[in-house]
Write a protein that holds these residues in place. Sequence first.
Motif, PDB file in Angstrom:
ATOM      1  N   TYR A  61       0.850  -1.195   0.000  1.00 28.46           N
ATOM      2  CA  TYR A  61       0.000   0.000   0.000  1.00 28.46           C
ATOM      3  C   TYR A  61       0.884   1.243   0.000  1.00 28.46           C
ATOM      4  O   TYR A  61       1.895   1.313   0.704  1.00 28.46           O
ATOM      5  N   ARG A  97      -5.610  -6.754   0.847  1.00 29.01           N
ATOM      6  CA  ARG A  97      -5.095  -7.140  -0.463  1.00 29.01           C
ATOM      7  C   ARG A  97      -5.355  -8.619  -0.715  1.00 29.01           C
ATOM      8  O   ARG A  97      -5.173  -9.450   0.190  1.00 29.01           O
ATOM      9  N   ASN A 114      -4.642  -8.146   5.638  1.00 35.08           N
ATOM     10  CA  ASN A 114      -4.388  -6.764   6.045  1.00 35.08           C
ATOM     11  C   ASN A 114      -3.678  -6.784   7.397  1.00 35.08           C
ATOM     12  O   ASN A 114      -3.158  -7.830   7.806  1.00 35.08           O
ATOM     13  N   TRP A 155      -6.336  -4.534  -4.434  1.00 34.60           N
ATOM     14  CA  TRP A 155      -6.746  -3.948  -3.155  1.00 34.60           C
ATOM     15  C   TRP A 155      -8.261  -3.855  -3.159  1.00 34.60           C
ATOM     16  O   TRP A 155      -8.862  -3.457  -4.157  1.00 34.60           O
TER      17      TRP A 155
END
Length: 363
Positions: free
Chosen positions: A8, A28, A41, A70
Amino acid sequence: MTLEELGYNDTFEKLRKENNLEDFEIGRIIAEHKERYIVKNEKGEFEAEITGNLRFTAKSREDFPVVGDWVTLLNCNADFVIIHSVFPRISMLSRQAVGKFGETQIIAANIDFALLVQAVDRDFNINRLERYLTICYSSKVSPIIVLTKTDLIEPQNLNEIVENIKRRIMNIPIFAISNETKDGYDSIKGVIEKGKTYCLLGSSGVGKSTLINNLSGKNIMKTKSISKSTNKGRHITSHRELSVIDSGGILIDNPGMREIGIIDSADGLENTFDKIFSFSKKCKFTDCTHRNEIGCAVIEAVEQGEIDRKSYENFLKIEREKDHFDLTVAERRKKEKSFGKMVKNFKNDMQKLSTKHNNLNKK
């Protein structure tokens, strides 16, 4: 594990704000099993499936989540979560779906680099490398060539292979490694950046899973030896899976691909065969196909040895496949439009009959 360690960054945060997704928890996709997913996550890993609305509104398979995506999540405090929506993708590796003409298969999403893995003892094929490059350039993914099993050939043969690649493929990093002796690993470890996502592309048995295991220092992926009877790789990796290794790099293993069908890829072709496109500007006709026209600068360059003949032949073959794919897509869309129009007319006719029937009943 933080979201940043999963890849991210500010780009995805900007997309999150632009699409009003700030009220949702995010994660993800790290694995996919027939439309059932594993999402990760900072809270952990969760089994997940998509909402009925997402399934209903999807126009094609491309609208479904894939490994690397995502996604926004519902019910994130339970063992099983619901995928509400998919973030816009910054990149998407795709190819023609095997056995499904005119359809696209997404290999993985949000990829920074693709490791194009070939074994020098049996699998090496520059034509196939050019196909992989075309997919990468079309997908806005940076390619890196990885030659494996260097311990199985003589150094002189390896040097010849590398030189042959460089004659046809310019400005692409090439790493030659041995999964057995670990020769070359210090160099390839240097290109694995923290927070960047790398997808491995190659045939079965070239050492993709072993490469991931060696880079991570753990047995993350199952591996198996080459079949002695056929000298071909055995399919061990049955699905795509994302792993974060200790160095911080994010690696996606990918099932071996026997077919590398090219989809709509004008940019990909131009970047892969840039020398051909450079000469094409000198052709007598602007719509030159470079096959048999008089005044074709590309054909002249091939005959004079300025363009590699095998690369030129591979270009023509890939371009024909691309044109056939584009035509198939156009035909399918035409049929879908015609079918949609028929359904709409049927509904209108049924509504008219219903209205007429109700009016007769009132009388």
